[in-house]
Design an enzyme around this catalytic site. Structure first.
Site, PDB file in Angstrom:
ATOM      1  N   VAL A   1      58.824   8.183  26.484  1.00 39.23           N
ATOM      2  CA  VAL A   1      59.628   8.003  25.357  1.00 39.23           C
ATOM      3  C   VAL A   1      58.608   8.101  24.336  1.00 39.23           C
ATOM      4  O   VAL A   1      59.065   8.599  22.884  1.00 39.23           O
ATOM      5  CB  VAL A   1      60.536   6.618  24.906  1.00 39.23           C
ATOM      6  CG1 VAL A   1      60.971   6.914  25.557  1.00 39.23           C
ATOM      7  CG2 VAL A   1      58.774   5.490  24.888  1.00 39.23           C
TER       8      VAL A   1
ATOM      9  N   TYR B   1      65.475   9.680  34.349  1.00 35.74           N
ATOM     10  CA  TYR B   1      66.391   8.011  34.339  1.00 35.74           C
ATOM     11  C   TYR B   1      68.296   8.507  34.228  1.00 35.74           C
ATOM     12  O   TYR B   1      68.451   9.340  35.462  1.00 35.74           O
ATOM     13  CB  TYR B   1      66.691   7.779  32.825  1.00 35.74           C
ATOM     14  CG  TYR B   1      65.308   7.502  32.162  1.00 35.74           C
ATOM     15  CD1 TYR B   1      64.362   6.607  32.998  1.00 35.74           C
ATOM     16  CD2 TYR B   1      64.598   7.922  31.745  1.00 35.74           C
ATOM     17  CE1 TYR B   1      63.036   6.485  32.350  1.00 35.74           C
ATOM     18  CE2 TYR B   1      63.209   8.871  31.108  1.00 35.74           C
ATOM     19  CZ  TYR B   1      62.381   7.720  31.930  1.00 35.74           C
ATOM     20  OH  TYR B   1      60.896   7.351  30.930  1.00 35.74           O
TER      21      TYR B   1
ATOM     22  N   SER C   1      56.459   6.629  30.552  1.00 37.03           N
ATOM     23  CA  SER C   1      57.084   6.315  31.569  1.00 37.03           C
ATOM     24  C   SER C   1      55.986   7.623  32.308  1.00 37.03           C
ATOM     25  O   SER C   1      56.702   7.257  33.852  1.00 37.03           O
ATOM     26  CB  SER C   1      58.228   6.790  31.515  1.00 37.03           C
ATOM     27  OG  SER C   1      59.180   5.033  31.077  1.00 37.03           O
TER      28      SER C   1
ATOM     29  N   LYS D   1      54.498   5.991  34.867  1.00 40.14           N
ATOM     30  CA  LYS D   1      54.579   5.543  36.139  1.00 40.14           C
ATOM     31  C   LYS D   1      54.646   6.165  37.749  1.00 40.14           C
ATOM     32  O   LYS D   1      54.635   6.267  38.665  1.00 40.14           O
ATOM     33  CB  LYS D   1      56.397   5.579  36.010  1.00 40.14           C
ATOM     34  CG  LYS D   1      57.255   4.091  34.836  1.00 40.14           C
ATOM     35  CD  LYS D   1      57.994   4.241  34.771  1.00 40.14           C
ATOM     36  CE  LYS D   1      58.607   3.270  33.927  1.00 40.14           C
ATOM     37  NZ  LYS D   1      58.536   2.944  32.285  1.00 40.14           N
TER      38      LYS D   1
ATOM     39  N   TYR E   1      51.462  -2.811  32.717  1.00 44.80           N
ATOM     40  CA  TYR E   1      52.091  -1.839  32.300  1.00 44.80           C
ATOM     41  C   TYR E   1      52.034  -1.560  31.218  1.00 44.80           C
ATOM     42  O   TYR E   1      52.039  -0.170  31.034  1.00 44.80           O
ATOM     43  CB  TYR E   1      53.509  -2.575  32.660  1.00 44.80           C
ATOM     44  CG  TYR E   1      55.198  -1.939  32.200  1.00 44.80           C
ATOM     45  CD1 TYR E   1      54.928  -1.070  33.460  1.00 44.80           C
ATOM     46  CD2 TYR E   1      55.922  -1.816  31.210  1.00 44.80           C
ATOM     47  CE1 TYR E   1      56.618   0.039  32.679  1.00 44.80           C
ATOM     48  CE2 TYR E   1      56.459  -1.563  30.849  1.00 44.80           C
ATOM     49  CZ  TYR E   1      56.988  -0.309  31.847  1.00 44.80           C
ATOM     50  OH  TYR E   1      57.547   0.777  30.966  1.00 44.80           O
TER      51      TYR E   1
HETATM   52  N1  GLN Z   1      56.229   1.982  26.918  1.00 40.67           N
HETATM   53  C1  GLN Z   1      58.125   2.333  27.882  1.00 40.67           C
HETATM   54  C2  GLN Z   1      59.045   1.253  27.602  1.00 40.67           C
HETATM   55  O1  GLN Z   1      58.778   0.158  28.116  1.00 40.67           O
HETATM   56  C3  GLN Z   1      57.847   3.460  28.460  1.00 40.67           C
HETATM   57  C4  GLN Z   1      59.557   3.442  28.871  1.00 40.67           C
HETATM   58  C5  GLN Z   1      60.180   5.098  28.625  1.00 40.67           C
HETATM   59  O2  GLN Z   1      59.047   5.916  28.502  1.00 40.67           O
HETATM   60  N2  GLN Z   1      61.360   5.698  28.967  1.00 40.67           N
HETATM   61  O3  GLN Z   1      59.914   1.089  27.043  1.00 40.67           O
END
Ligand code: GLN
Length: 311
Positions: free
Chosen positions: A265, A247, A67, A70, A195
């Site tokens: 993650v 988050y 993430s 992003k 993505y």
């Molecule tokens: N690639 C992960 C997902 O889409 C990214 C989520 C994350 O890093 N929080 O679930």
């Protein structure tokens, strides 16, 4: 610009004190390739606004952006589409649900609450793919390499990409739902594929620290001295990192660390302390919100020691 601090010494001490502070954490396993990560790894980097970069711990370790990509997608989208186009399609408010929650999408207007949860970033990937087609990933890799100053360029980790793509029921559910209500008016599989590729870009903490320093330096990469994004884009991205970067644990992180940041993650967290430095940490065991346990502890200590809140 590092204020005469012995930054290397501070990082070394923090890394050695915090690397085992993973209590209660578990690495992500819902992406099978991430389940193979060595959970004992720990790496910490700082990049100051005079272009110096310091690292400690297992700083050669590569891990996927997840993430944290992003931040790349939002910065890139703001540069090519502008603020109004982007924020007509994603919101800018914090989310009190997990990063892959479908509940808020259905209960509200079906527009993702912000660009730092999965639904929001899938929409950004969709608009980028729709505009650039097959060039999209190459242009994004070039842009991400410029943000991180990585010589030779960043690459997609194909194993992570395949692993994520073949197990992404939840992200597919989000994307098909948004497509059905018109908030993802782009090819669903194309949006998802871009993505997943973004999430699978391999980095080290020094790359992320330099990316953080580019944001902290209002868009000018202090290592390469290349202007990567406008001042307005840097303000928007760091502003959203402050309120949505971790988050539904963004509030707690604001209390503990108080610096704009974005987690992933894989166990990484990238921080941008405006006017001061970029920081990045990597430690795979995650808390229930999906944020690195030891990473948050290390950043909390560094924030205090380096007075990153400005007081
Ligand atoms: N690639 C992960 C997902 O889409 C990214 C989520 C994350 O890093 N929080 O679930």
């Amino acid at each position: 610009m590092n204020d005469g601090l012995n930054l290397q010494g501070i990082l070394d001490r923090t890394a050695s004190d915090c690397r085992t502070m993973t209590g209660g954490g578990r690495q992500a396993t819902y992406i099978p390739e991430l389940a193979k990560t060595d959970t004992a790894l720990f790496s910490l980097s700082a990049a100051t606004l005079d272009g110096s970069v310091f690292s400690s711990g297992d700083s050669d370790s590569l891990f996927s952006m997840q993430s944290m990509s992003k931040v790349v997608a939002l910065s890139f989208a703001l540069e090519i589409f502008g603020h109004d186009y982007v924020f007509a399609r994603v919101g800018m408010e914090p989310c009190s649900e997990p990063f892959n929650s479908i509940m808020k999408l259905e209960m509200t207007s079906s527009t993702p609450l912000n660009p730092f949860i999965n639904s929001g970033s899938i929409v950004l990937a969709g608009m980028i793919e729709d505009r650039l087609g097959e060039r999209a990933i190459d242009d994004l890799l070039k842009f991400a390499s410029g943000m991180t100053g990585r010589r030779g360029g960043l690459k997609v980790n194909e194993r992570v990409y395949m692993s994520e793509s073949s197990t992404a029921d939840r992200n597919r559910a989000l994307a098909y739902f948004m497509h059905s209500v018109g908030t993802l008016p782009f090819g669903v599989e194309e949006s998802l594929s871009l993505y997943f590729k973004l999430c699978s870009i391999d980095v080290r903490t020094d790359d992320l620290a330099v990316m953080g320093s580019t944001l902290a330096n209002a868009g000018l990469n202090p290592v390469t001295e290349e202007r990567m994004i406008s001042i307005d884009t840097a303000y928007t991205v760091t502003g959203l990192m402050s309120v949505c970067g971790l988050y539904d644990e963004s509030g707690e992180f604001a209390v503990k660390v108080g610096v704009p940041a974005k987690s992933g993650v894989s166990g990484g967290i990238v921080c941008a302390a405006p006017g001061r430095m970029g920081l990045a940490v990597f430690s795979p065991p995650l808390d229930k919100g999906g944020n690195s346990v030891a990473g948050v502890k290390a950043l909390s200590r560094l924030s205090r020691e380096l007075k990153l809140r400005g007081m």
